[in-house]
Design an enzyme around this catalytic site. Structure first.
Site, short mmCIF file in Angstrom:
data_model
loop_
_atom_site.label_atom_id
_atom_site.label_comp_id
_atom_site.label_asym_id
_atom_site.label_seq_id
_atom_site.Cartn_x
_atom_site.Cartn_y
_atom_site.Cartn_z
N ASP A 542 0.76 -1.24 0.00
CA ASP A 542 0.00 0.00 0.00
C ASP A 542 0.80 1.31 0.00
OD1 ASP A 542 -1.74 -2.06 0.29
OD2 ASP A 542 -2.69 -1.35 2.13
N GLU A 738 0.03 -9.87 11.68
CA GLU A 738 0.06 -9.43 10.28
C GLU A 738 1.49 -9.10 9.81
OE1 GLU A 738 -2.28 -5.93 9.71
OE2 GLU A 738 -2.36 -6.15 7.53
C1 6A9 Z 1 -9.61 -2.65 6.10
C2 6A9 Z 1 -11.03 -2.82 8.07
C3 6A9 Z 1 -14.23 -3.97 9.25
C4 6A9 Z 1 -3.43 -4.92 3.54
O1 6A9 Z 1 -4.32 -8.95 3.96
C5 6A9 Z 1 -5.20 -8.20 3.22
C6 6A9 Z 1 -4.57 -6.91 2.75
C7 6A9 Z 1 -3.39 -7.20 1.82
O2 6A9 Z 1 -3.84 -7.76 0.64
C8 6A9 Z 1 -2.61 -5.95 1.49
O3 6A9 Z 1 -1.47 -6.29 0.76
N1 6A9 Z 1 -4.15 -6.12 3.91
C9 6A9 Z 1 -2.19 -5.23 2.75
O4 6A9 Z 1 -1.46 -4.08 2.44
C10 6A9 Z 1 -5.27 -5.81 4.83
C11 6A9 Z 1 -6.30 -4.96 4.15
C12 6A9 Z 1 -7.45 -4.61 4.98
C13 6A9 Z 1 -8.33 -3.63 4.22
C14 6A9 Z 1 -9.66 -3.40 4.83
C15 6A9 Z 1 -10.96 -2.44 6.65
C16 6A9 Z 1 -12.38 -2.66 8.61
O5 6A9 Z 1 -13.15 -3.82 8.37
#
Ligand code: 6A9
Length: 784
Positions: A542, A738
């Protein structure tokens, strides 16, 4: 078939409903029909059938039920620990929830029994044990619920509860039976004996039937609490709020079976399909639980045989838990997703500050829906993101592929089926209203110009290695590995993979000509669409630093490498499926990619691969050393004799750049964006990329070349560091995380992140190359 009396009666009147499991699917799929496929719940069970049945569990301390009733998994529930300790998609598993707030530990044991293509039986044993310090007479309210979707207007549907009375004089209720009839599920019965174990004492079992609107079915908690409230209000005398629903069994679309239990308890829920040759019994279930645990441990030891120095009992327990949580995080989703394709012209991003127009378009967007369709996928984190993420899934499936190749490929197929006619796959899929719940609509809407790393190709590539005997397989018995079956399956996936590839190349193509680099190939250069200042969500990293402000002449190194990874996989498929003509096309692409990695992305001064952009009419490098710089290496474009292997090894092993004792961190501390802002991908350690780095180091460690010994040495160190990081954080906190802090190594951000962090299971099973040959010391000499 031995069914309780009421069910026998039912079976006689119920017409045989024809089997509706999609017959086009291969035969190893029937055992996957039922599962805890609602990972957003502590325990939510449903079949992989659209609009059918849902079942699940809620519990809470009786007098605090309104505040502490557990249903959806919440990070702030403050569980000391929760998750599956064993789980297998075909046979079931055991989950433990250490509920500090309710002073009770809940264990849910789930067993599946399927025969041939039949829809199968399953059973649940729910156990409760007061935690230390709980009052002697802890009263817990435990609610098992069943809902039937699409019941209204379905003449052939039934969801009816009966009390089964004992033969004794007091005519006490011995069991609750729920009769089920549904066009997709068939006829079945749920049998719940009311006894709650030896020490457990309980105030009877009540059944409360409701007829509710569809949206109340998946909101079992509020539906239940609302029913209690309504019941309390109905009373004429004033008094405290009711805690137990009135006993009112009958016919409806939602059934609550509530027990008020003192102290510890266990009770069973037995589901028998009418198609099964015999009904599920308590003893079959108890035997099944035992067998499952034994089989799981044995299978784990075989498939993920721990290699030194991780061949310890503690690492085995840790690995079993990590794998179980990955496998138990699988979900079945059905419904629609929100997409916005109304402004394709604006999203083309062809002018200056394109993101401003995009932001404006988003503001006024009225998303349409796409679907309904099904998605069968693992999930990164049950509490926070219990839904499908495209590039996460490729990583999830790497260990799954080793464990159960048919399951992994079933999931690959599910994702590929969600592709639209152009070849686009939505990157974050909240399929259906329940999955959408609680997410801001901004984050929900998917745009058909947005890509995401094509990690599913990694899975397909490894699958072919298994089929060709290049990778060993010790997992579940497989239908796909039977002669010719695998090839047929790959041939079936091929057109979809190719379509996605073509979409990718076209939609993310970059303006190479603008760079005026004479030696460049003019076809292979890519730019992520959907960039905004300081952000590049589509890339998956991101906030990893890029060119600022975003520019339409950017060429992104990772995008080029991901295309290359797809090209190489497709080339492999083309040879494997004897469509050799196609292979030449891909080889051509690969040639162009190799040329451009050097001609466009290699920066001589910095000695690194970088993004590029045109500034003042000049081809300009944008270098932020970190994971991005490692992409040609991570995606397999740097072989043993590559002239830049030395620079890459230096960068990743340098303590002043990417190396830490806890793993490779995302950004060099020499970068000016190091740790800045939200600091999401600007220093922390992520396990998915560490895994990719390790697999490359490993293959180079086996390949003769000038840096073979170094690769081997770094591999040995890095493997130890990563496992140590994830393992010790797990020991300390009870959870996988994470990402990990580059300084202290502790887990951070999302708790119980059971997605790609689970790759540690594969890492522990990777060979230990340490031979005591002094390699390590030699590596130390070079760097320190
Ligand atoms: C947030 C939260 C009720 C961010 O693991 C999933 C993704 C990856 O694909 C990505 O590379 N994560 C990484 O930078 C987490 C993304 C979470 C987004 C949604 C909302 C509230 O929900």
């Amino acid at each position: 078939m031995q069914l309780p009396a009421t069910l026998v009666a039912l079976a006689l009147v119920a017409p045989v409903v024809s089997k509706t499991v999609d017959s086009s699917l291969y035969s190893n799929e029937a055992p996957l029909l039922w599962g805890p496929y609602k990972p957003n719940l502590y325990l939510g069970i449903c079949p992989r059938l659209p609009e059918s049945l849902i079942a699940g569990l809620m519990w809470g301390k009786l007098d605090e039920q309104d505040k502490k009733l557990r249903h959806t998994v919440e990070q702030n529930d403050g569980m000391a620990m929760y998750g599956w300790t064993t789980y297998d998609a075909r046979s079931g598993g055991t989950q433990i929830v250490q509920d500090v707030g309710n002073q009770i530990d809940i264990t849910t044991e789930f067993v599946k029994k399927s025969e041939g293509q039949s829809s199968g039986n399953w059973a649940l044993r729910i156990k409760g044990k007061p935690r230390e310090g709980a009052p002697a007479d802890l009263k817990t309210s435990v609610i098992f619920f069943v809902g039937m979707e699409g019941k209204e207007g379905c003449a052939d549907c039934q969801l009816e509860a009966f009390e089964q009375l004992g033969a004794g004089d007091d005519k006490s209720v011995e069991a609750v039976n729920i009769a089920i009839k549904h066009p997709r599920v068939g006829s079945a019965g749920i049998h719940i004996p009311t006894s709650v174990g030896e020490d457990g004492r309980h105030e009877g079992t009540i059944v409360h039937t409701l007829n509710v609107t569809e949206d109340k079915l998946w909101q079992a908690k509020s539906t239940f609490l609302d029913a209690l409230k309504a019941q309390s209000n109905d009373r004429t005398e004033a008094g405290k709020m009711d805690v137990v629903l009135r006993n009112a069994p009958g016919s409806g679309n939602m059934q609550f079976v509530q027990m008020i239990i003192h102290g510890s308890f266990h009770f069973d829920v037995l589901y028998s399909s009418r198609e099964a040759t015999r009904a599920m019994t308590t003893s079959e279930m108890a035997g099944g639980i035992q067998d499952n645990v034994v089989a799981y441990r044995k299978d784990y030891a075989r498939v993920f045989a721990l290699k030194a120095p991780f061949n310890t009992d503690q690492h085995a327990l840790f690995g079993q838990k990590m794998l179980a949580d990955l496998l138990g995080g699988i979900g079945y989703f059905y419904g629609r997703i929100k997409i916005d394709e109304s402004k394709k012209a604006i999203y083309a991003e062809t002018t200056g500050k394109f993101w401003e127009k995009t932001a404006d378009a988003k503001k006024h967007s009225i998303p349409e829906t796409r679907g309904p369709y099904e998605l069968f996928t693992h999930t990164p984190a049950r509490a926070v993101f219990p839904r499908g993420f495209l590039w996460d899934e490729g990583f999830h499936l790497l260990p799954v592929l080793e464990w159960d190749v048919d399951l992994a490929m079933e999931v690959v197929q599910s994702w590929l089926k969600s592709m639209d006619d152009d070849g686009w796959i939505a990157r974050e899929q909240a399929v259906g209203i329940e999955a959408e719940n609680g997410i801001l609509s901004d984050a929900l809407t998917q745009y058909p110009h947005i890509a995401n790393p094509p990690t599913l190709f990694l899975v397909v590539s490894k699958f072919i290695d298994i089929l060709q005997g290049k990778a060993k397989y010790y997992g579940h018995e497989s239908t796909l590995l039977k002669p010719e079956a695998g090839k047929k399956f790959v041939a079936k996936l091929y057109p979809l993979l190719k379509k996605h590839y073509e979409w990718w190349r076209k939609s993310q193509s970059g303006d190479i000509e603008a760079h005026s680099v004479p030696s460049a190939n003019l076809n292979e250069g890519y730019r992520w669409r959907g960039r905004t200042p300081e952000m590049n969500y589509p890339s998956g990293m991101d906030d990893y630093p890029r060119a600022e402000p975003p520019d339409i002449t950017e060429l992104h190194l990772d995008a080029l490498c991901w295309v290359g990874l797809m090209s190489r996989t497709l080339e492999k498929i083309a040879f494997f499926t004897e469509t050799t003509h196609d292979a030449f096309t891909y080889q051509n692409h690969i040639r162009g990619i190799r040329i451009n990695l050097e001609a466009l992305h290699w920066e001589e001064q910095q000695n690194a691969y970088c993004d590029t952009v045109v500034r003042d009419d000049k081809h300009t490098y944008v270098c932020h050393k970190g994971y991005l710089s490692l992409f040609p290496f991570m995606t397999g474009f740097i072989d043993a004799s590559h002239p830049h292997l030395d620079a890459i090894l230096r960068l990743l092993r340098d303590q002043n750049q990417l190396w830490t004792d806890h793993g490779i961190k995302s950004l060099s501390q020499e970068d000016k964006k190091y740790g800045v802002g939200d600091n999401y991908w600007r220093s922390p350690i992520w396990i998915n990329f560490n895994y990719m780095i390790l697999t490359q180091l490993f293959s180079l460690a086996k390949m003769p070349g000038p840096h073979q010994a170094r690769c081997k040495g770094i591999y040995i160190e890095l493997r130890k560091n990563i496992v140590h990081t994830v393992f010790s954080s797990w020991l300390q906190t009870g959870y996988a995380w994470e990402q990990y802090d580059p300084v202290g190594g502790h887990g951070q951000r999302t708790q119980h992140f059971t997605g790609w962090t689970s790759l540690v299971v594969s890492i522990m099973a990777m060979p230990d190359l340490e031979q005591g040959d002094g390699v390590k010391d030699r590596v130390k000499e070079i760097y320190e």
